[in-house]
Design a protein around this motif. Sequence first.
Motif, PDB file in Angstrom:
ATOM      1  N   SER A 260     -14.338 129.489  29.071  1.00 45.76           N
ATOM      2  CA  SER A 260     -14.381 128.282  29.914  1.00 45.76           C
ATOM      3  C   SER A 260     -15.375 128.439  31.048  1.00 45.76           C
ATOM      4  N   LEU A 261     -15.543 129.652  31.554  1.00 45.78           N
ATOM      5  CA  LEU A 261     -16.520 129.875  32.618  1.00 45.78           C
ATOM      6  C   LEU A 261     -17.951 129.700  32.109  1.00 45.78           C
ATOM      7  N   ALA A 262     -18.162 129.988  30.814  1.00 46.88           N
ATOM      8  CA  ALA A 262     -19.507 129.890  30.245  1.00 46.88           C
ATOM      9  C   ALA A 262     -19.830 128.492  29.732  1.00 46.88           C
ATOM     10  N   THR A 263     -18.833 127.783  29.207  1.00 54.46           N
ATOM     11  CA  THR A 263     -19.098 126.495  28.563  1.00 54.46           C
ATOM     12  C   THR A 263     -18.449 125.317  29.273  1.00 54.46           C
ATOM     13  N   GLY A 264     -17.509 125.549  30.180  1.00 55.84           N
ATOM     14  CA  GLY A 264     -16.776 124.449  30.779  1.00 55.84           C
ATOM     15  C   GLY A 264     -15.525 124.126  29.973  1.00 55.84           C
ATOM     16  N   MET A 265     -14.663 123.302  30.569  1.00 61.63           N
ATOM     17  CA  MET A 265     -13.375 122.981  29.950  1.00 61.63           C
ATOM     18  C   MET A 265     -13.522 121.729  29.094  1.00 61.63           C
ATOM     19  N   SER A 266     -13.412 121.916  27.785  1.00 60.76           N
ATOM     20  CA  SER A 266     -13.354 120.783  26.864  1.00 60.76           C
ATOM     21  C   SER A 266     -11.897 120.494  26.528  1.00 60.76           C
ATOM     22  N   VAL A 267     -11.656 119.352  25.870  1.00 59.98           N
ATOM     23  CA  VAL A 267     -10.283 119.000  25.517  1.00 59.98           C
ATOM     24  C   VAL A 267      -9.680 120.012  24.535  1.00 59.98           C
ATOM     25  N   PRO A 268     -10.364 120.379  23.422  1.00 63.49           N
ATOM     26  CA  PRO A 268      -9.756 121.388  22.525  1.00 63.49           C
ATOM     27  C   PRO A 268      -9.507 122.730  23.211  1.00 63.49           C
ATOM     28  N   LEU A 269     -10.413 123.139  24.085  1.00 68.15           N
ATOM     29  CA  LEU A 269     -10.221 124.404  24.791  1.00 68.15           C
ATOM     30  C   LEU A 269      -9.029 124.313  25.735  1.00 68.15           C
ATOM     31  N   THR A 270      -8.885 123.177  26.403  1.00 68.62           N
ATOM     32  CA  THR A 270      -7.751 122.992  27.305  1.00 68.62           C
ATOM     33  C   THR A 270      -6.435 123.036  26.550  1.00 68.62           C
ATOM     34  N   LEU A 271      -6.380 122.362  25.399  1.00 69.72           N
ATOM     35  CA  LEU A 271      -5.151 122.345  24.615  1.00 69.72           C
ATOM     36  C   LEU A 271      -4.796 123.734  24.116  1.00 69.72           C
ATOM     37  N   THR A 272      -5.809 124.508  23.720  1.00 65.99           N
ATOM     38  CA  THR A 272      -5.536 125.868  23.228  1.00 65.99           C
ATOM     39  C   THR A 272      -5.030 126.761  24.359  1.00 65.99           C
ATOM     40  N   MET A 273      -5.639 126.650  25.528  1.00 66.79           N
ATOM     41  CA  MET A 273      -5.174 127.449  26.656  1.00 66.79           C
ATOM     42  C   MET A 273      -3.767 127.022  27.084  1.00 66.79           C
ATOM     43  N   ALA A 274      -3.482 125.728  27.002  1.00 69.85           N
ATOM     44  CA  ALA A 274      -2.130 125.260  27.340  1.00 69.85           C
ATOM     45  C   ALA A 274      -1.113 125.809  26.340  1.00 69.85           C
ATOM     46  N   THR A 275      -1.500 125.908  25.093  1.00 75.27           N
ATOM     47  CA  THR A 275      -0.607 126.476  24.084  1.00 75.27           C
ATOM     48  C   THR A 275      -0.261 127.917  24.421  1.00 75.27           C
ATOM     49  N   MET A 276      -1.281 128.686  24.805  1.00 72.84           N
ATOM     50  CA  MET A 276      -1.029 130.085  25.156  1.00 72.84           C
ATOM     51  C   MET A 276      -0.163 130.200  26.404  1.00 72.84           C
ATOM     52  N   SER A 318       9.164 120.637  25.467  1.00 75.71           N
ATOM     53  CA  SER A 318       7.777 121.092  25.388  1.00 75.71           C
ATOM     54  C   SER A 318       7.357 121.455  23.976  1.00 75.71           C
ATOM     55  N   GLN A 319       8.285 121.377  23.018  1.00 76.53           N
ATOM     56  CA  GLN A 319       8.004 121.898  21.689  1.00 76.53           C
ATOM     57  C   GLN A 319       6.963 121.074  20.944  1.00 76.53           C
ATOM     58  N   GLY A 320       6.866 119.787  21.231  1.00 71.43           N
ATOM     59  CA  GLY A 320       5.927 118.962  20.467  1.00 71.43           C
ATOM     60  C   GLY A 320       4.781 118.433  21.283  1.00 71.43           C
ATOM     61  N   LEU A 321       4.485 119.071  22.393  1.00 73.10           N
ATOM     62  CA  LEU A 321       3.529 118.519  23.344  1.00 73.10           C
ATOM     63  C   LEU A 321       2.122 118.391  22.780  1.00 73.10           C
ATOM     64  N   LEU A 322       1.537 119.507  22.364  1.00 71.61           N
ATOM     65  CA  LEU A 322       0.125 119.467  21.985  1.00 71.61           C
ATOM     66  C   LEU A 322      -0.089 118.735  20.673  1.00 71.61           C
ATOM     67  N   ALA A 323       0.899 118.715  19.803  1.00 66.63           N
ATOM     68  CA  ALA A 323       0.758 117.968  18.552  1.00 66.63           C
ATOM     69  C   ALA A 323       0.602 116.476  18.852  1.00 66.63           C
ATOM     70  N   ARG A 324       1.453 115.953  19.734  1.00 68.62           N
ATOM     71  CA  ARG A 324       1.340 114.538  20.081  1.00 68.62           C
ATOM     72  C   ARG A 324       0.077 114.268  20.878  1.00 68.62           C
ATOM     73  N   ALA A 325      -0.378 115.275  21.622  1.00 74.95           N
ATOM     74  CA  ALA A 325      -1.631 115.112  22.358  1.00 74.95           C
ATOM     75  C   ALA A 325      -2.797 114.931  21.404  1.00 74.95           C
ATOM     76  N   MET A 326      -2.819 115.741  20.341  1.00 81.90           N
ATOM     77  CA  MET A 326      -3.898 115.625  19.365  1.00 81.90           C
ATOM     78  C   MET A 326      -3.845 114.278  18.644  1.00 81.90           C
TER      79      MET A 326
END
Length: 340
Positions: A260-276, A318-326
């Motif tokens: 994220s420091l090199a490329t900036g925060m995109s939506v897919p990157l944000t969702l993946t980091m939120a998952t972790m 929180s179990q279905g958060l990112l799925a509904r986001a996508m």
Amino acid sequence: MLTDILLAVGISPSTTPALETLLSRPFLSKKWVGSRPKQPSTTGHGWNLYVVDTVSPITLYHEMVEYSCRYAETHPKGQSCRHLLSEAHLILRALLVQPLPPARGAPGERPPGPTGGEEAQGPPGGDMSARTDSEADRRVLEKAFSENCAQLGDCFSRGNQKDCHLALPYYRMSGLSITDVMSRNRPLAISPLTYGPGFLFYLKHFLLEEVDQVLSQEAADEIIDIFSQTEPSQLVTVCASPAMLNVSPSKVRRRLQHLSLATGMSVPLTLTMATMALRLDDLRQYTELMEKHAEVGVETGTPRCGPPSWPTSSDTASQGLLARAMVALHENNIASAGAG
């Protein structure tokens, strides 16, 4: 003739005893006879008999592998090693397509018995013994074929970009597991820390296509390290693979923070980091990440959408958060449903 020449110049051999003795020697009176050409033989041309000592195919294969290793040492960037292994591959494959000899007494086949007063010849069970030997030879050939496919996969995994895709079919024919292929492609300590394009092609295919196999944490973490060094932009796609279910969330989060420091925060990157963050039960960071994009934001701390099937001890809300986001992103034409 020599006497006539001497007389013509005024020298008489009879007056010189030494000259007369020389002229009386018999070799001077012999006539020169040249060699005559030989007459052609009427018996015809002769024949040469050669005895060729052949070797078994498996012995020939091992010799070809030995020579290919020498070529690889002397000319590491040459094509001789690959060509020799390809020829060995054709030899083994031609032998494997040949069917085994049928066994007598097989279902539907009645062995012929002795007729009249004739007695059965040969030891009992000889045909079955021959078939057993053939099956043992075939197992040896199959093992050699698997080794040869693995060797060719190694050649194409480290080869140029043009033929790198050929590493995939050879590795699959070899029957090697993903962890075996990874161990064969680890860079040596004395060489630069690089991975071949064919190996990366094979790895991407496995992560995107082999959805039924889940890697161990050790293997999944190693894949994260590989793509962090070679293609960091593919980390989000790699983390979305079902095979990476057991990956260490803390390791992934650290790698994604650097990305994220090199490329900036995109939506897919944000969702993946939120998952972790959810997998680590870090709801504070999860909420901060989800607030970065209005289309996947949260209201009063309650998630609008939920994560995919990552193992987490978070609450049920929180179990279905990112799925509904996508789903929401796809409906707003922000994210594509196809594989990246």
